[in-house]
Design a protein around this motif. Structure first.
Motif, mmCIF file in Angstrom:
data_model
loop_
_atom_site.group_PDB
_atom_site.id
_atom_site.type_symbol
_atom_site.label_atom_id
_atom_site.label_comp_id
_atom_site.label_asym_id
_atom_site.label_seq_id
_atom_site.Cartn_x
_atom_site.Cartn_y
_atom_site.Cartn_z
ATOM 1 N N ASN A 97 -44.766 7.714 -33.473
ATOM 2 C CA ASN A 97 -45.341 6.761 -34.426
ATOM 3 C C ASN A 97 -46.741 6.320 -33.997
ATOM 4 O OD1 ASN A 97 -45.543 4.916 -36.565
ATOM 5 N ND2 ASN A 97 -44.637 3.280 -35.341
ATOM 6 N N SER A 98 -46.876 5.882 -32.747
ATOM 7 C CA SER A 98 -48.161 5.340 -32.296
ATOM 8 C C SER A 98 -49.235 6.421 -32.197
ATOM 9 C CB SER A 98 -47.995 4.644 -30.940
ATOM 10 O OG SER A 98 -47.563 5.549 -29.946
ATOM 11 N N CYS A 99 -48.869 7.599 -31.743
ATOM 12 C CA CYS A 99 -49.861 8.673 -31.582
ATOM 13 C C CYS A 99 -50.330 9.204 -32.932
ATOM 14 C CB CYS A 99 -49.291 9.806 -30.738
ATOM 15 S SG CYS A 99 -49.011 9.347 -29.006
ATOM 16 N N LEU A 100 -49.409 9.350 -33.883
ATOM 17 C CA LEU A 100 -49.807 9.798 -35.214
ATOM 18 C C LEU A 100 -50.646 8.739 -35.923
ATOM 19 C CD1 LEU A 100 -46.661 11.708 -36.543
ATOM 20 C CD2 LEU A 100 -48.761 12.647 -35.558
ATOM 21 N N ALA A 101 -50.332 7.450 -35.663
ATOM 22 C CA ALA A 101 -51.142 6.377 -36.239
ATOM 23 C C ALA A 101 -52.565 6.421 -35.679
ATOM 24 C CB ALA A 101 -50.499 5.021 -35.948
ATOM 25 N N ARG A 102 -52.681 6.688 -34.378
ATOM 26 C CA ARG A 102 -53.997 6.799 -33.760
ATOM 27 C C ARG A 102 -54.770 7.986 -34.340
ATOM 28 N NH1 ARG A 102 -53.874 8.147 -27.734
ATOM 29 N NH2 ARG A 102 -52.014 6.853 -27.941
ATOM 30 N N LEU A 103 -54.062 9.094 -34.534
ATOM 31 C CA LEU A 103 -54.702 10.251 -35.160
ATOM 32 C C LEU A 103 -55.172 9.923 -36.571
ATOM 33 C CD1 LEU A 103 -52.553 13.365 -34.142
ATOM 34 C CD2 LEU A 103 -55.003 13.058 -33.800
ATOM 35 N N GLY A 104 -54.343 9.156 -37.304
ATOM 36 C CA GLY A 104 -54.709 8.769 -38.662
ATOM 37 C C GLY A 104 -55.971 7.935 -38.700
ATOM 38 N N GLU A 105 -56.124 7.042 -37.728
ATOM 39 C CA GLU A 105 -57.328 6.211 -37.664
ATOM 40 C C GLU A 105 -58.567 7.050 -37.361
ATOM 41 O OE1 GLU A 105 -57.791 2.975 -38.389
ATOM 42 O OE2 GLU A 105 -55.714 3.075 -39.092
ATOM 43 N N LEU A 106 -58.424 8.004 -36.472
ATOM 44 C CA LEU A 106 -59.540 8.883 -36.145
ATOM 45 C C LEU A 106 -59.958 9.716 -37.359
ATOM 46 C CD1 LEU A 106 -58.362 10.076 -32.610
ATOM 47 C CD2 LEU A 106 -60.360 8.642 -33.093
ATOM 48 N N GLU A 107 -58.974 10.135 -38.133
ATOM 49 C CA GLU A 107 -59.268 10.906 -39.340
ATOM 50 C C GLU A 107 -59.985 10.047 -40.382
ATOM 51 O OE1 GLU A 107 -55.630 12.613 -40.695
ATOM 52 O OE2 GLU A 107 -55.380 13.892 -38.922
ATOM 53 N N LYS A 108 -59.527 8.799 -40.543
ATOM 54 C CA LYS A 108 -60.177 7.897 -41.507
ATOM 55 C C LYS A 108 -61.624 7.627 -41.126
ATOM 56 C CE LYS A 108 -55.974 5.445 -42.959
ATOM 57 N NZ LYS A 108 -55.249 4.142 -42.907
ATOM 58 N N GLU A 109 -61.873 7.553 -39.824
ATOM 59 C CA GLU A 109 -63.226 7.282 -39.329
ATOM 60 C C GLU A 109 -64.093 8.541 -39.310
ATOM 61 O OE1 GLU A 109 -62.498 5.833 -35.437
ATOM 62 O OE2 GLU A 109 -61.471 4.001 -36.104
ATOM 63 N N ALA A 125 -60.553 12.762 -28.158
ATOM 64 C CA ALA A 125 -59.688 11.621 -28.473
ATOM 65 C C ALA A 125 -58.539 12.060 -29.371
ATOM 66 C CB ALA A 125 -60.499 10.523 -29.149
ATOM 67 N N ALA A 126 -58.839 12.879 -30.358
ATOM 68 C CA ALA A 126 -57.799 13.367 -31.264
ATOM 69 C C ALA A 126 -56.824 14.280 -30.528
ATOM 70 C CB ALA A 126 -58.443 14.102 -32.439
ATOM 71 N N ALA A 127 -57.346 15.193 -29.733
ATOM 72 C CA ALA A 127 -56.485 16.109 -28.982
ATOM 73 C C ALA A 127 -55.627 15.352 -27.973
ATOM 74 C CB ALA A 127 -57.331 17.157 -28.269
ATOM 75 N N ASN A 128 -56.202 14.322 -27.354
ATOM 76 C CA ASN A 128 -55.447 13.531 -26.385
ATOM 77 C C ASN A 128 -54.305 12.771 -27.043
ATOM 78 O OD1 ASN A 128 -57.045 14.373 -24.262
ATOM 79 N ND2 ASN A 128 -58.369 12.571 -24.313
ATOM 80 N N ALA A 129 -54.516 12.311 -28.274
ATOM 81 C CA ALA A 129 -53.459 11.590 -28.988
ATOM 82 C C ALA A 129 -52.279 12.509 -29.246
ATOM 83 C CB ALA A 129 -54.000 11.027 -30.303
ATOM 84 N N PHE A 130 -52.557 13.715 -29.704
ATOM 85 C CA PHE A 130 -51.462 14.653 -29.948
ATOM 86 C C PHE A 130 -50.843 15.117 -28.628
ATOM 87 C CE2 PHE A 130 -49.466 18.704 -31.085
ATOM 88 C CZ PHE A 130 -48.673 18.274 -32.150
ATOM 89 N N GLU A 174 -50.553 13.301 -25.931
ATOM 90 C CA GLU A 174 -49.672 12.213 -25.486
ATOM 91 C C GLU A 174 -48.335 12.269 -26.218
ATOM 92 O OE1 GLU A 174 -49.532 7.357 -25.711
ATOM 93 O OE2 GLU A 174 -51.490 8.320 -25.428
ATOM 94 N N LEU A 175 -48.392 12.558 -27.502
ATOM 95 C CA LEU A 175 -47.162 12.672 -28.299
ATOM 96 C C LEU A 175 -46.247 13.738 -27.712
ATOM 97 C CD1 LEU A 175 -47.023 12.955 -32.196
ATOM 98 C CD2 LEU A 175 -45.635 14.401 -30.737
ATOM 99 N N LEU A 176 -46.790 14.929 -27.497
ATOM 100 C CA LEU A 176 -45.958 16.023 -27.002
ATOM 101 C C LEU A 176 -45.496 15.764 -25.575
ATOM 102 C CD1 LEU A 176 -45.128 18.532 -28.594
ATOM 103 C CD2 LEU A 176 -46.740 19.852 -27.222
ATOM 104 N N GLY A 177 -46.353 15.118 -24.790
ATOM 105 C CA GLY A 177 -45.974 14.786 -23.425
ATOM 106 C C GLY A 177 -44.743 13.909 -23.360
ATOM 107 N N GLU A 178 -44.651 12.918 -24.253
ATOM 108 C CA GLU A 178 -43.484 12.034 -24.268
ATOM 109 C C GLU A 178 -42.229 12.771 -24.724
ATOM 110 O OE1 GLU A 178 -43.122 8.957 -23.082
ATOM 111 O OE2 GLU A 178 -45.165 9.214 -22.367
ATOM 112 N N LEU A 179 -42.380 13.703 -25.646
ATOM 113 C CA LEU A 179 -41.230 14.472 -26.116
ATOM 114 C C LEU A 179 -40.692 15.401 -25.034
ATOM 115 C CD1 LEU A 179 -41.967 13.337 -28.905
ATOM 116 C CD2 LEU A 179 -41.589 15.618 -29.847
ATOM 117 N N PHE A 180 -41.579 15.898 -24.185
ATOM 118 C CA PHE A 180 -41.149 16.826 -23.141
ATOM 119 C C PHE A 180 -40.396 16.116 -22.013
ATOM 120 C CE2 PHE A 180 -43.339 21.149 -23.384
ATOM 121 C CZ PHE A 180 -43.317 21.148 -24.766
#
Length: 278
Positions: A138-150, A157-162, A164-170
């Motif tokens: 939720n938080s990482c996709l929200a961060r990606l969404g903000e970067l896209e809006k901007e 920053a965008a790659a790091n957000a995704f 982080e998402l995959l890192g937590e899943l692993f």
């Protein structure tokens, strides 16, 4: 950004291919049992890789068998599963739920809204079992969404957000001694996947006026050589973390995925554009 972590099946032995498919079929069965028939429609090979990784690392008890299904009603298919198959099924549904919500918010597609509603109960079950992982999605996709809006030109920053998402899943158990290495591997693989997706979709995103970090950086004219150089460096970092994990089972299948299979979608795109493969 999903669908890249797949094997090059042409380079697998018959035994390896059967094992790979059995893990995939086991995930499909787990999705059906835990989250219903619709959840099977979200099935992808990304979580199959995660299941194989965790199963190889922790060596849990596995079960297997042969069964028919709605997709393959005429023949029995080999399936295998472990406790990590159930985890993979929950993560698969959580990712599909957020992906459907994202499509609805971005494009207002009625089918995406319907899909998110259909998956909501499964997501809530996954969230209850895995609050850390679902919170990270939720938080990482929200961060990606903000970067896209901007229209942020900060590709890192965008790659790091995704990542982080995959890192937590692993990380199945953050108290396990391998959690630091698993998180690092997932983060680096996630960064590679995000950048590959951006490279693959660059021309399409520019044409459609959609966000792409390279377009925001005014690098829409990047050559294939430049793209490949960036991606090769990123997957090398991920592979280094992978090789440090103490695994034996299925390691050759996973190497096939990391060193060859992940390039499949990129190569297909090049062929469609008349470019050269690897």
């Amino acid at each position: 950004m999903f669908g890249y972590i797949i094997a090059n099946k042409d380079l697998l032995t018959p035994e390896q291919l059967d094992r790979y498919k059995s893990c995939y079929c086991g995930l499909c069965r787990a999705l059906h049992e835990r989250h219903g028939t619709l959840a099977r429609m979200t099935l992808n090979f990304d979580m199959t890789f995660l299941i194989m990784l965790l199963t190889s690392l922790y060596e849990p008890e596995e079960s297997d068998g042969y069964a028919r299904c709605a997709v393959h009603p005429t023949q029995k298919n080999h399936w295998s599963r472990s406790v990590y198959t159930l985890y993979g099924a929950d993560m698969n549904v959580a990712l599909a739920y957020y992906n459907a919500l994202d499509d609805w918010h971005d494009a207002r597609r009625a089918v995406s809204l319907a899909e998110s509603k259909a998956l909501k109960r499964g997501f809530e079950r996954a969230q209850k079992s895995w609050p850390r992982q679902c919170g990270a999605i939720n938080s990482c996709l929200a961060r990606l969404g903000e970067l896209e809006k901007e229209s942020s030109p900060d590709a890192d920053a965008a790659a790091n957000a995704f990542g982080e998402l995959l890192g937590e899943l692993f990380v199945y158990d953050e108290n396990d001694y391998q959690s630091k290495r698993l998180r690092s591997f997932g983060e680096k693989l996630g960064r590679f996947i995000y950048m590959m997706d951006a490279c693959v979709d660059l021309e399409k995103d520019v044409r459609r006026g959609q966000y792409n970090p390279f377009a925001a950086m005014r690098r829409s004219d990047m050559s294939e050589q430049e793209k490949r150089s960036i991606l090769t460096a990123l997957i090398a970092e991920a592979a280094e973390e992978f090789e440090a994990l103490p695994m034996l089972q299925d390691v050759d299948i996973m190497r096939n995925i990391l060193y060859c299979g992940v390039w499949t979608q990129y190569e297909l795109k090049l062929k469609k554009k008349g470019g050269r493969g690897r």
